[in-house]
Design a protein around this motif. Structure first.
Motif, PDB file in Angstrom:
ATOM      1  N   GLY A 174       0.824  -1.210   0.000  1.00 45.30           N
ATOM      2  CA  GLY A 174       0.000   0.000   0.000  1.00 45.30           C
ATOM      3  C   GLY A 174       0.852   1.251   0.000  1.00 45.30           C
ATOM      4  O   GLY A 174       0.546   2.227  -0.700  1.00 45.30           O
ATOM      5  N   ALA A 175       1.932   1.216   0.774  1.00 43.60           N
ATOM      6  CA  ALA A 175       2.849   2.358   0.802  1.00 43.60           C
ATOM      7  C   ALA A 175       3.521   2.543  -0.551  1.00 43.60           C
ATOM      8  O   ALA A 175       3.736   3.675  -1.011  1.00 43.60           O
ATOM      9  CB  ALA A 175       3.897   2.162   1.899  1.00 43.60           C
ATOM     10  N   ALA A 176       3.845   1.435  -1.226  1.00 40.86           N
ATOM     11  CA  ALA A 176       4.441   1.518  -2.557  1.00 40.86           C
ATOM     12  C   ALA A 176       3.431   2.059  -3.566  1.00 40.86           C
ATOM     13  O   ALA A 176       3.775   2.889  -4.425  1.00 40.86           O
ATOM     14  CB  ALA A 176       4.940   0.140  -2.991  1.00 40.86           C
ATOM     15  N   ALA A 234      -2.087  -0.642   7.259  1.00 41.24           N
ATOM     16  CA  ALA A 234      -2.557  -1.923   7.799  1.00 41.24           C
ATOM     17  C   ALA A 234      -4.084  -2.036   7.766  1.00 41.24           C
ATOM     18  O   ALA A 234      -4.623  -3.082   7.379  1.00 41.24           O
ATOM     19  CB  ALA A 234      -2.021  -2.136   9.215  1.00 41.24           C
ATOM     20  N   PRO A 235      -4.839  -1.003   8.158  1.00 39.06           N
ATOM     21  CA  PRO A 235      -6.303  -1.116   8.050  1.00 39.06           C
ATOM     22  C   PRO A 235      -6.763  -1.288   6.600  1.00 39.06           C
ATOM     23  O   PRO A 235      -7.717  -2.021   6.336  1.00 39.06           O
ATOM     24  CB  PRO A 235      -6.800   0.213   8.650  1.00 39.06           C
ATOM     25  CG  PRO A 235      -5.702   0.632   9.584  1.00 39.06           C
ATOM     26  CD  PRO A 235      -4.437   0.230   8.881  1.00 39.06           C
ATOM     27  N   TRP A 236      -6.094  -0.607   5.665  1.00 39.58           N
ATOM     28  CA  TRP A 236      -6.420  -0.792   4.252  1.00 39.58           C
ATOM     29  C   TRP A 236      -6.123  -2.227   3.819  1.00 39.58           C
ATOM     30  O   TRP A 236      -6.919  -2.844   3.106  1.00 39.58           O
ATOM     31  CB  TRP A 236      -5.616   0.191   3.408  1.00 39.58           C
ATOM     32  CG  TRP A 236      -5.714  -0.044   1.931  1.00 39.58           C
ATOM     33  CD1 TRP A 236      -6.735   0.332   1.103  1.00 39.58           C
ATOM     34  CD2 TRP A 236      -4.757  -0.713   1.111  1.00 39.58           C
ATOM     35  NE1 TRP A 236      -6.473  -0.059  -0.195  1.00 39.58           N
ATOM     36  CE2 TRP A 236      -5.262  -0.709  -0.220  1.00 39.58           C
ATOM     37  CE3 TRP A 236      -3.520  -1.315   1.353  1.00 39.58           C
ATOM     38  CZ2 TRP A 236      -4.570  -1.283  -1.285  1.00 39.58           C
ATOM     39  CZ3 TRP A 236      -2.828  -1.887   0.292  1.00 39.58           C
ATOM     40  CH2 TRP A 236      -3.361  -1.875  -1.011  1.00 39.58           C
ATOM     41  N   ALA A 237      -4.982  -2.758   4.266  1.00 39.71           N
ATOM     42  CA  ALA A 237      -4.630  -4.145   3.927  1.00 39.71           C
ATOM     43  C   ALA A 237      -5.700  -5.107   4.417  1.00 39.71           C
ATOM     44  O   ALA A 237      -6.048  -6.081   3.733  1.00 39.71           O
ATOM     45  CB  ALA A 237      -3.269  -4.506   4.531  1.00 39.71           C
ATOM     46  N   ALA A 241      -7.905  -7.630   2.106  1.00 38.23           N
ATOM     47  CA  ALA A 241      -8.026  -9.063   2.402  1.00 38.23           C
ATOM     48  C   ALA A 241      -9.487  -9.473   2.547  1.00 38.23           C
ATOM     49  O   ALA A 241      -9.890 -10.549   2.087  1.00 38.23           O
ATOM     50  CB  ALA A 241      -7.251  -9.399   3.678  1.00 38.23           C
ATOM     51  N   GLU A 242     -10.300  -8.623   3.168  1.00 41.76           N
ATOM     52  CA  GLU A 242     -11.725  -8.916   3.308  1.00 41.76           C
ATOM     53  C   GLU A 242     -12.405  -8.966   1.939  1.00 41.76           C
ATOM     54  O   GLU A 242     -13.289  -9.802   1.705  1.00 41.76           O
ATOM     55  CB  GLU A 242     -12.394  -7.856   4.190  1.00 41.76           C
ATOM     56  CG  GLU A 242     -12.025  -7.968   5.667  1.00 41.76           C
ATOM     57  CD  GLU A 242     -12.553  -6.791   6.474  1.00 41.76           C
ATOM     58  OE1 GLU A 242     -13.326  -5.991   5.908  1.00 41.76           O
ATOM     59  OE2 GLU A 242     -12.182  -6.670   7.654  1.00 41.76           O
ATOM     60  N   ALA A 243     -12.008  -8.073   1.048  1.00 48.91           N
ATOM     61  CA  ALA A 243     -12.585  -8.057  -0.300  1.00 48.91           C
ATOM     62  C   ALA A 243     -12.255  -9.357  -1.035  1.00 48.91           C
ATOM     63  O   ALA A 243     -13.099  -9.919  -1.740  1.00 48.91           O
ATOM     64  CB  ALA A 243     -12.066  -6.847  -1.083  1.00 48.91           C
TER      65      ALA A 243
END
Length: 287
Positions: A174-176, A234-237, A241-243
């Protein structure tokens, strides 16, 4: 043949008509302790191998059957309460994210007529096999405008194998992505090229992920380092993962062209770049 000496003993046995000596009893006791320790170690080793064997069996079945399913998404991909402790809770979606709630990463020309959907987990060893065999083919098809790629990334192997490498790598990705789609793609390729053994949680180390980022020119900015170190995404990750868990895809790697499955393995080995390209073009109606 009859035994000629009634007092003769075999190795490790005490004559029946003699009372065991203290030294002999201690020897037997020591041997029993060693045997018990060995038994416990064997049980521990069996427990350590159980998950790995299960993963390997699924992978072998996938190869034998020529299916896209390589590693089963048996877990829900969600972090445990312990692993989530201390992580940020505010959802920050990286720049350049696409799809519902920013859970998809799209690479390629926006006007490409066809979409290649790639479902992967960074700890999945068969995903690495796919990337090493046909990753360059995917890039070529993307660069020439035949397709654009939608990456749908998973993190279920953290639950299946233990650890946090899938989620930590996904947050670093996500940072990348925040630095640019091209930076994401280069970092994605570096992670698969340097994937640790699935029994190890190498991607669980932020420092290791930062070291690998040095292989992508211009990626390791102060903002990138801060975001990876503080696990900003991390929350975005977790949302990504949920998606994946809600996508209906049951394993990785899975690849589809406009929702049509692409076979990744045939005759117990990965399809060749030529075979992969032919499938994509056939699904796209180009041949």
């Amino acid at each position: 043949m009859a035994q000629t000496d009634s007092t003769q003993t075999t190795a490790g046995k005490q004559p029946a008509d003699k009372k065991p000596s203290r030294k002999y009893a201690e020897k037997i006791s020591a041997r029993q302790r060693i045997q018990e320790a060995q038994r416990l170690e064997r049980l521990a080793a069996q427990r350590r191998r159980r998950i790995v064997v299960a993963v390997s069996v699924v992978a072998v079945l996938a190869l034998a059957g020529g299916t896209t399913l390589a590693i089963s998404a048996a877990g829900d991909g969600k972090p445990s309460a312990d692993s989530a402790a201390g992580e940020p809770t505010a959802l920050v979606v990286p720049a350049n994210a696409t799809g519902p709630d920013g859970t998809v990463i799209t690479y390629g020309k926006a006007d490409a007529p066809h979409t290649l959907q790639v479902f992967e987990d960074f700890r999945c060893p068969v995903c690495k096999t796919f990337e090493s065999t046909n990753g360059e083919t995917v890039k070529k098809l993307t660069d020439d405008g035949t397709v654009k790629v939608e990456y749908h990334l998973a993190a279920f192997l953290d639950k299946n194998l233990g650890g946090k490498g899938s989620r930590t790598a996904l947050a670093a990705v996500g940072a990348a992505l925040n630095e640019g789609v091209d930076k994401f793609k280069q970092y994605h390729d570096v992670l698969y090229a340097n994937q640790p053994d699935e029994r190890e949680d190498g991607f669980g180390s932020v420092n290791h992920l930062l070291d690998l980022a040095e292989q992508v020119p211009g990626l390791k900015t102060d903002a990138f380092v801060k975001a990876v170190t503080e696990r900003t995404y991390a929350p975005w990750a977790a949302k990504v993962a949920e998606a994946f868990n809600s996508s209906g895809v049951t394993g990785t790697p899975t690849v589809k062209l406009d929702d049509k499955p692409i076979t990744l393995f045939s005759a117990n080995r990965p399809v060749t770049p030529e075979q992969f390209t032919a499938q994509v073009k056939q699904a796209a109606g180009l041949q």
